[in-house]
Design an enzyme around this catalytic site. Structure first.
Site, mmCIF file in Angstrom:
data_model
loop_
_atom_site.group_PDB
_atom_site.id
_atom_site.type_symbol
_atom_site.label_atom_id
_atom_site.label_comp_id
_atom_site.label_asym_id
_atom_site.label_seq_id
_atom_site.Cartn_x
_atom_site.Cartn_y
_atom_site.Cartn_z
ATOM 1 N N ASN A 1 -28.509 28.090 44.743
ATOM 2 C CA ASN A 1 -27.724 26.880 44.529
ATOM 3 C C ASN A 1 -26.501 27.325 43.733
ATOM 4 O OD1 ASN A 1 -26.561 24.445 43.970
ATOM 5 N ND2 ASN A 1 -28.440 23.443 43.232
ATOM 6 N N ARG B 1 -21.269 12.787 49.546
ATOM 7 C CA ARG B 1 -20.456 12.733 48.334
ATOM 8 C C ARG B 1 -18.980 13.020 48.675
ATOM 9 N NH1 ARG B 1 -23.342 16.144 43.842
ATOM 10 N NH2 ARG B 1 -21.879 14.975 42.536
ATOM 11 N N ALA C 1 -20.980 24.194 42.041
ATOM 12 C CA ALA C 1 -19.569 23.965 42.395
ATOM 13 C C ALA C 1 -18.933 25.175 43.083
ATOM 14 C CB ALA C 1 -18.778 23.590 41.146
ATOM 15 N N HIS D 1 -29.175 22.567 47.764
ATOM 16 C CA HIS D 1 -28.510 21.603 46.887
ATOM 17 C C HIS D 1 -29.484 20.475 46.574
ATOM 18 C CE1 HIS D 1 -24.717 23.621 47.365
ATOM 19 N NE2 HIS D 1 -24.965 23.671 48.657
ATOM 20 N N GLU E 1 -29.519 28.479 51.248
ATOM 21 C CA GLU E 1 -28.640 27.662 50.391
ATOM 22 C C GLU E 1 -29.340 26.338 50.081
ATOM 23 O OE1 GLU E 1 -24.890 26.779 52.267
ATOM 24 O OE2 GLU E 1 -24.317 25.326 50.734
ATOM 25 N N ARG F 1 -27.664 16.101 32.720
ATOM 26 C CA ARG F 1 -26.403 16.027 33.467
ATOM 27 C C ARG F 1 -26.518 14.969 34.569
ATOM 28 N NH1 ARG F 1 -24.672 20.258 38.206
ATOM 29 N NH2 ARG F 1 -22.600 19.398 38.528
ATOM 30 N N PRO G 1 -23.160 27.216 38.138
ATOM 31 C CA PRO G 1 -22.648 26.518 36.955
ATOM 32 C C PRO G 1 -23.164 25.093 36.784
ATOM 33 C CG PRO G 1 -20.952 26.734 38.633
ATOM 34 C CD PRO G 1 -22.095 27.603 39.062
ATOM 35 N N ASN G 2 -23.415 24.766 35.546
ATOM 36 C CA ASN G 2 -23.835 23.423 35.085
ATOM 37 C C ASN G 2 -25.279 23.074 35.423
ATOM 38 O OD1 ASN G 2 -21.204 22.714 33.989
ATOM 39 N ND2 ASN G 2 -20.525 22.667 36.116
ATOM 40 N N TYR H 1 -28.846 13.909 39.661
ATOM 41 C CA TYR H 1 -29.653 15.131 39.612
ATOM 42 C C TYR H 1 -31.044 14.952 39.006
ATOM 43 C CZ TYR H 1 -25.119 17.221 40.712
ATOM 44 O OH TYR H 1 -23.926 17.536 41.310
HETATM 45 C C1 DQA Z 1 -24.974 20.769 43.733
HETATM 46 C C2 DQA Z 1 -23.854 20.036 44.496
HETATM 47 C C3 DQA Z 1 -22.495 20.576 44.101
HETATM 48 O O1 DQA Z 1 -21.470 19.890 44.812
HETATM 49 C C4 DQA Z 1 -22.255 20.384 42.611
HETATM 50 O O2 DQA Z 1 -21.028 20.957 42.247
HETATM 51 C C5 DQA Z 1 -23.368 20.882 41.771
HETATM 52 C C6 DQA Z 1 -24.749 20.711 42.223
HETATM 53 C C7 DQA Z 1 -26.367 20.156 44.013
HETATM 54 O O3 DQA Z 1 -27.341 20.842 43.766
HETATM 55 O O4 DQA Z 1 -26.466 19.016 44.466
HETATM 56 O O5 DQA Z 1 -23.148 21.344 40.661
HETATM 57 O O6 DQA Z 1 -24.990 22.114 44.162
#
Ligand code: DQA
Length: 138
Positions: free
Chosen positions: A72, A105, A75, A98, A96, A18, A10-11, A23
């Site tokens: 990835n 964070r 959230a 990020h 995994e 964003r 998501p997002n 990011y």
């Molecule tokens: C994320 C880190 C997550 O905590 C966050 O909710 C994201 C992006 C990252 O790629 O840094 O949406 O996965």
């Protein structure tokens, strides 16, 4: 030729606009073109969804015949028992990823339902986290 898929949660469809201070300014669409060129020796697919169940269905769909999943879960990493179980259920290895360093964070980002069943974890290198994950499979 290795068959790999990047799955974004998501997002991450909003990358580029964003929270660019976290990011970056690049859209994933643009970045994917760079990755495809760089890793032209691999078959690189891409899937993004904001919906937890769709992510689980995709993991199940590819999880028995692909060579690797670069995930990835955004959230959902910190909340989804369902995605964690899906990774346990499949045979394809998952790395995994990020973009940000989730450990620098908020506390709630320190928990991951993905990590215990991932082949490895790469985080904090910006978009380059994806490059490193792909390299780990090649
Ligand atoms: C994320 C880190 C997550 O905590 C966050 O909710 C994201 C992006 C990252 O790629 O840094 O949406 O996965």
């Amino acid at each position: 030729m290795k068959k790999l898929i990047i799955i974004n949660g998501p997002n991450l469809n909003l990358l580029g606009k964003r929270e660019p201070e976290i990011y970056g300014h690049q859209t994933f669409k643009d970045y994917l073109e760079i990755l495809k060129e760089k890793f032209s020796n691999a078959e690189l697919l891409y899937f993004q969804s904001n919906i937890e169940g769709e992510l689980i269905s995709k993991i199940q769909e590819v999880g028995f015949d692909y060579d690797g999943i670069i995930l990835n879960a955004a959230a959902y990493t910190h909340t989804s028992v369902g995605i964690g179980d899906a990774i346990k259920a499949i045979s394809t290895p998952v790395v995994e990823v990020h973009i940000s360093n989730t450990f620098s964070r908020e506390e709630f980002r320190h928990q991951s339902y993905i990590s215990p069943n991932a082949k490895g974890v790469i985080l904090g290198f910006g978009m380059q986290s994806y490059d490193l994950a792909i390299e780990s499979f090649i």
